[in-house]
Write a protein that holds these residues in place. Structure first.
Motif, PDB file in Angstrom:
ATOM      1  N   UNK A   1      39.381  58.421  10.891  1.00  0.00           N
ATOM      2  CA  UNK A   1      40.793  57.970  12.015  1.00  0.00           C
ATOM      3  C   UNK A   1      42.405  57.357  11.265  1.00  0.00           C
ATOM      4  N   UNK A   2      43.836  57.876  11.970  1.00  0.00           N
ATOM      5  CA  UNK A   2      44.445  57.616  11.626  1.00  0.00           C
ATOM      6  C   UNK A   2      44.365  55.735  10.546  1.00  0.00           C
ATOM      7  N   UNK A   3      45.360  55.543   9.719  1.00  0.00           N
ATOM      8  CA  UNK A   3      45.587  54.609   9.071  1.00  0.00           C
ATOM      9  C   UNK A   3      46.552  53.467   9.782  1.00  0.00           C
TER      10      UNK A   3
ATOM     11  N   UNK B   1      40.975  61.523  22.019  1.00  0.00           N
ATOM     12  CA  UNK B   1      39.203  61.428  21.201  1.00  0.00           C
ATOM     13  C   UNK B   1      38.791  60.259  21.125  1.00  0.00           C
ATOM     14  N   UNK B   2      38.076  59.584  21.874  1.00  0.00           N
ATOM     15  CA  UNK B   2      37.453  58.498  21.994  1.00  0.00           C
ATOM     16  C   UNK B   2      36.032  58.551  21.983  1.00  0.00           C
ATOM     17  N   UNK B   3      34.891  57.694  21.473  1.00  0.00           N
ATOM     18  CA  UNK B   3      33.668  57.554  20.846  1.00  0.00           C
ATOM     19  C   UNK B   3      32.965  58.122  19.221  1.00  0.00           C
TER      20      UNK B   3
ATOM     21  N   UNK C   1      46.099  70.189  25.577  1.00  0.00           N
ATOM     22  CA  UNK C   1      45.063  70.818  25.104  1.00  0.00           C
ATOM     23  C   UNK C   1      45.133  71.061  23.503  1.00  0.00           C
ATOM     24  N   UNK C   2      46.344  71.406  23.024  1.00  0.00           N
ATOM     25  CA  UNK C   2      47.113  72.176  22.028  1.00  0.00           C
ATOM     26  C   UNK C   2      46.898  70.155  20.467  1.00  0.00           C
ATOM     27  N   UNK C   3      47.476  69.102  21.371  1.00  0.00           N
ATOM     28  CA  UNK C   3      47.313  68.326  21.011  1.00  0.00           C
ATOM     29  C   UNK C   3      46.112  68.180  21.125  1.00  0.00           C
ATOM     30  N   UNK C   4      45.142  67.869  21.607  1.00  0.00           N
ATOM     31  CA  UNK C   4      43.629  67.679  21.427  1.00  0.00           C
ATOM     32  C   UNK C   4      43.209  68.090  20.575  1.00  0.00           C
ATOM     33  N   UNK C   5      43.340  69.350  19.783  1.00  0.00           N
ATOM     34  CA  UNK C   5      42.824  70.357  19.347  1.00  0.00           C
ATOM     35  C   UNK C   5      43.088  69.769  17.936  1.00  0.00           C
TER      36      UNK C   5
ATOM     37  N   UNK D   1      41.133  67.439  13.258  1.00  0.00           N
ATOM     38  CA  UNK D   1      41.173  66.342  11.993  1.00  0.00           C
ATOM     39  C   UNK D   1      39.899  65.421  11.658  1.00  0.00           C
ATOM     40  N   UNK D   2      39.013  65.664  13.023  1.00  0.00           N
ATOM     41  CA  UNK D   2      37.963  65.200  12.657  1.00  0.00           C
ATOM     42  C   UNK D   2      38.562  63.439  13.005  1.00  0.00           C
ATOM     43  N   UNK D   3      38.699  63.523  14.032  1.00  0.00           N
ATOM     44  CA  UNK D   3      39.316  61.943  13.922  1.00  0.00           C
ATOM     45  C   UNK D   3      38.041  61.637  15.423  1.00  0.00           C
ATOM     46  N   UNK D   4      38.371  59.774  15.320  1.00  0.00           N
ATOM     47  CA  UNK D   4      37.864  59.462  16.741  1.00  0.00           C
ATOM     48  C   UNK D   4      38.456  58.174  17.009  1.00  0.00           C
TER      49      UNK D   4
END
Length: 212
Positions: free
Chosen positions: A7-9, A58-60, A80-84, A89-92
């Protein structure tokens, strides 16, 4: 529970300018859909004069919940581009809102996609990504004459030591990845010929900044 996550710092704001349009990316760590929606509405109220406040989150643990909004931009050019970018970056558990103040020059569909995705990517790079690892606190108690061996082993294996207690014996309080506890105890037992006792403490996540 996940063994690891990314996730982000920290929460952040990062601004870029493209052909006189201002793109302000707001990133926030979230724990619920309600929190994400509240954050999006907060940014919209704060930047009510902006042309667009596009969002994605993104959540969960497995990103079970994914949402995006173009907020008036041509369909598929912002949310959608933002979501991608968040998914790439495989962030949650992250919400991104990109506020756009129009600068007078149209960017076209391709330009908008690059602008919005780039705003999020640059903000993530600026903020930094952390990896959270589920770790078990393990207290290892040994005779004094084995401390040198154990200390070298912990250093070599890059085991984080929370504290070291020196009484009639030595106790090292270590953090070990939860799925590596059995292996850790077996290695220490073998190293010290069985002269070690182990006591399990709390299990929690520890986060380390990823250098990319």
């Amino acid at each position: 529970m996940l063994a690891t996550y990314r996730t982000i710092q920290s929460d952040s704001i990062h601004e870029t300018e493209i052909k006189k349009s201002r793109f302000i990316c707001h990133l926030k760590r979230i724990t619920s859909e309600a929190e994400a929606k509240e954050f999006i509405n907060q940014i919209k109220k704060e930047h009510w004069k902006a042309n667009h406040n596009c969002s994605a989150f993104v959540l969960g643990e497995q990103n079970e919940i994914q949402r995006s909004s173009d907020d008036g931009e041509p369909s598929g050019t912002a949310g959608v581009p933002m979501l991608e970018v968040l998914k790439k970056n495989t962030l949650i558990n992250v919400c991104a809102v990109v506020t756009r103040y129009f600068g007078g020059t149209k960017l076209g569909a391709g330009g908008l996609i690059r602008a919005y995705s780039g705003a999020v990517a640059n903000s993530i790079a600026e903020t930094g990504i952390v990896e959270g690892r589920l770790q078990q606190e393990i207290s290892v108690t040994i005779p004094y004459n084995h401390w040198g061996k154990l200390e070298k082993f912990l250093e070599t294996q890059k085991i984080v030591v929370k504290d070291t207690l020196f009484t009639h014996e030595v106790t090292a309080i270590c953090f070990v990845d939860e799925d590596q506890v059995a292996n850790f105890e077996a290695q220490v037992t073998d190293l010290l010929s069985g002269q070690a006792t182990f006591v399990a403490g709390e299990t929690s996540y520890s986060e380390q900044l990823i250098e990319e």
